[in-house]
Design a protein around this motif. Structure first.
Motif, PDB file in Angstrom:
ATOM      1  N   GLY A 239      -4.314  -2.974   0.155  1.00  0.00           N
ATOM      2  CA  GLY A 239      -2.987  -2.748  -0.380  1.00  0.00           C
ATOM      3  C   GLY A 239      -2.830  -1.366  -0.973  1.00  0.00           C
ATOM      4  O   GLY A 239      -3.770  -0.552  -1.001  1.00  0.00           O
ATOM      5  N   TYR A 240      -1.632  -1.082  -1.474  1.00  0.00           N
ATOM      6  CA  TYR A 240      -1.370   0.224  -2.086  1.00  0.00           C
ATOM      7  C   TYR A 240      -2.069   0.365  -3.437  1.00  0.00           C
ATOM      8  O   TYR A 240      -2.529   1.453  -3.800  1.00  0.00           O
ATOM      9  CB  TYR A 240       0.142   0.426  -2.262  1.00  0.00           C
ATOM     10  CG  TYR A 240       0.878   0.633  -0.962  1.00  0.00           C
ATOM     11  CD1 TYR A 240       0.807   1.843  -0.283  1.00  0.00           C
ATOM     12  CD2 TYR A 240       1.641  -0.391  -0.411  1.00  0.00           C
ATOM     13  CE1 TYR A 240       1.481   2.039   0.914  1.00  0.00           C
ATOM     14  CE2 TYR A 240       2.321  -0.211   0.791  1.00  0.00           C
ATOM     15  CZ  TYR A 240       2.233   1.011   1.448  1.00  0.00           C
ATOM     16  OH  TYR A 240       2.890   1.195   2.637  1.00  0.00           O
ATOM     17  N   THR A 241      -2.146  -0.706  -4.170  1.00  0.00           N
ATOM     18  CA  THR A 241      -2.724  -0.635  -5.513  1.00  0.00           C
ATOM     19  C   THR A 241      -4.012  -1.424  -5.655  1.00  0.00           C
ATOM     20  O   THR A 241      -4.716  -1.261  -6.646  1.00  0.00           O
ATOM     21  CB  THR A 241      -1.712  -1.176  -6.547  1.00  0.00           C
ATOM     22  OG1 THR A 241      -1.381  -2.542  -6.218  1.00  0.00           O
ATOM     23  CG2 THR A 241      -0.447  -0.335  -6.536  1.00  0.00           C
ATOM     24  N   ASN A 242      -4.323  -2.256  -4.692  1.00  0.00           N
ATOM     25  CA  ASN A 242      -5.510  -3.102  -4.828  1.00  0.00           C
ATOM     26  C   ASN A 242      -6.034  -3.475  -3.440  1.00  0.00           C
ATOM     27  O   ASN A 242      -5.267  -3.609  -2.486  1.00  0.00           O
ATOM     28  CB  ASN A 242      -5.175  -4.377  -5.608  1.00  0.00           C
ATOM     29  CG  ASN A 242      -6.398  -5.224  -5.865  1.00  0.00           C
ATOM     30  OD1 ASN A 242      -7.505  -4.715  -6.009  1.00  0.00           O
ATOM     31  ND2 ASN A 242      -6.224  -6.532  -5.914  1.00  0.00           N
ATOM     32  N   THR A 243      -7.336  -3.591  -3.325  1.00  0.00           N
ATOM     33  CA  THR A 243      -7.973  -4.017  -2.083  1.00  0.00           C
ATOM     34  C   THR A 243      -8.678  -5.343  -2.326  1.00  0.00           C
ATOM     35  O   THR A 243      -9.485  -5.460  -3.249  1.00  0.00           O
ATOM     36  CB  THR A 243      -8.995  -2.971  -1.592  1.00  0.00           C
ATOM     37  OG1 THR A 243      -8.319  -1.731  -1.344  1.00  0.00           O
ATOM     38  CG2 THR A 243      -9.660  -3.441  -0.310  1.00  0.00           C
ATOM     39  N   GLU A 244      -8.358  -6.321  -1.512  1.00  0.00           N
ATOM     40  CA  GLU A 244      -8.969  -7.642  -1.653  1.00  0.00           C
ATOM     41  C   GLU A 244     -10.309  -7.653  -0.925  1.00  0.00           C
ATOM     42  O   GLU A 244     -10.444  -8.164   0.179  1.00  0.00           O
ATOM     43  CB  GLU A 244      -8.021  -8.703  -1.091  1.00  0.00           C
ATOM     44  CG  GLU A 244      -6.690  -8.761  -1.833  1.00  0.00           C
ATOM     45  CD  GLU A 244      -5.690  -9.676  -1.163  1.00  0.00           C
ATOM     46  OE1 GLU A 244      -5.107 -10.535  -1.847  1.00  0.00           O
ATOM     47  OE2 GLU A 244      -5.494  -9.535   0.057  1.00  0.00           O
TER      48      GLU A 244
END
Length: 281
Positions: A239-244
């Motif tokens: 994601g733009y703010t977080n990576t799962e």
């Protein structure tokens, strides 16, 4: 003296086994980290300092990845592209490799040199031209276009590899088959191909792995989310703010399973091809 020689042999074996053991550990350690990380939750993934093993094993991560993105569709697309590109590439590489190994024609050395040179160019260098070509042929955003491109990029190496395999097979066997009434094509199919099974399997494995792992061409040419391959589809977890990361690791591990299964299947066939010509006692 004999005792000393046996001791040296045992010591050499011990060092060989130790080297093999540490090599396997070194190769498999990243996959082990991916496995244990795929079973962690968000809190444990980003915790500093972290732990190797999760305090709470989150087995539902492997269920959630099928729900959050159309992972089954990505698997299907990757399978279609990899199998199609491999079949097309090998179907063209067999006659090309046979011609390079058996036939003499002007400029043969130059052609062989060009085959080697083509492996020095990456698809990234040719992306603009490739994209314009696919647009003009109306093959952008299609699996057919990807299959043609991946087969083309792997064609040179497969033909070069198979030409070396065919060159090691005695011409007398082929000539004997032709004396018995076989045409050149029939002799190739019934005599040469079974003997060339190890080289053909090697080429199939090489092309299939490259096709399954293809990322750049798929990213540029495919815009429809339902036509993306698995490697590009996994990028949805970034994601733009977080990576799962827990989902990325789980999906990446699942993506390696088809390659392992494919290799195991071809390995059995390779052993069968090597022993098929054995003389019965």
């Amino acid at each position: 003296m004999k005792k000393t020689g046996k001791q040296k042999l045992r010591l050499a074996r011990v060092f060989l086994y130790l080297f093999a053991f540490f090599s396997v550990v070194f190769i498999l350690y990243p996959y082990f980290v991916m496995l244990v990380s795929s079973l962690k939750g968000m809190d444990e993934i980003f915790r500093i300092p972290g732990t190797i093993f999760p305090e709470k094993w989150v087995w539902t991560n492997y269920v959630d990845i099928w729900r959050d993105i159309p992972l089954a569709v990505y698997f299907k697309n990757s399978a279609i592209i990899a199998v199609g590109a491999t079949a097309l590439c090998i179907a063209c590489a067999i006659p090309a490799g046979y011609a390079l190994a058996r036939m003499q024609f002007p400029g043969k050395r130059f052609v062989m040199s060009c085959i080697v040179v083509t492996q020095m160019f990456s698809a990234v260098v040719l992306l603009v031209g490739i994209y314009k070509l696919m647009v003009s042929l109306h093959l952008q955003n299609t699996r057919t276009g990807l299959i043609l491109l991946i087969a083309a990029f792997n064609q040179a190496f497969a033909a070069w590899l198979l030409s070396g395999t065919f060159a090691t097979i005695s011409k007398e066997l082929e000539e004997a088959a032709m004396i018995d009434g076989c045409s050149r094509v029939r002799a190739l199919i019934r005599v040469i191909l079974p003997l060339a099974a190890p080289g053909i399997v090697t080429a199939i494995v090489f092309v299939f792995i490259n096709a399954w792992n293809e990322y750049t061409l798929t990213l540029v040419l495919i815009g429809d989310p339902m036509l993306k391959s698995l490697n590009v589809g996994i990028h949805a977890f970034f994601g733009y703010t977080n990576t799962e990361w827990w989902y990325v690791f789980a999906a990446s591990l699942l993506a390696t399973l088809p390659i392992l299964c494919f290799f195991q299947i071809l390995e059995r066939q390779l052993v069968g091809g090597l022993t098929a010509g054995g003389v019965k006692g």
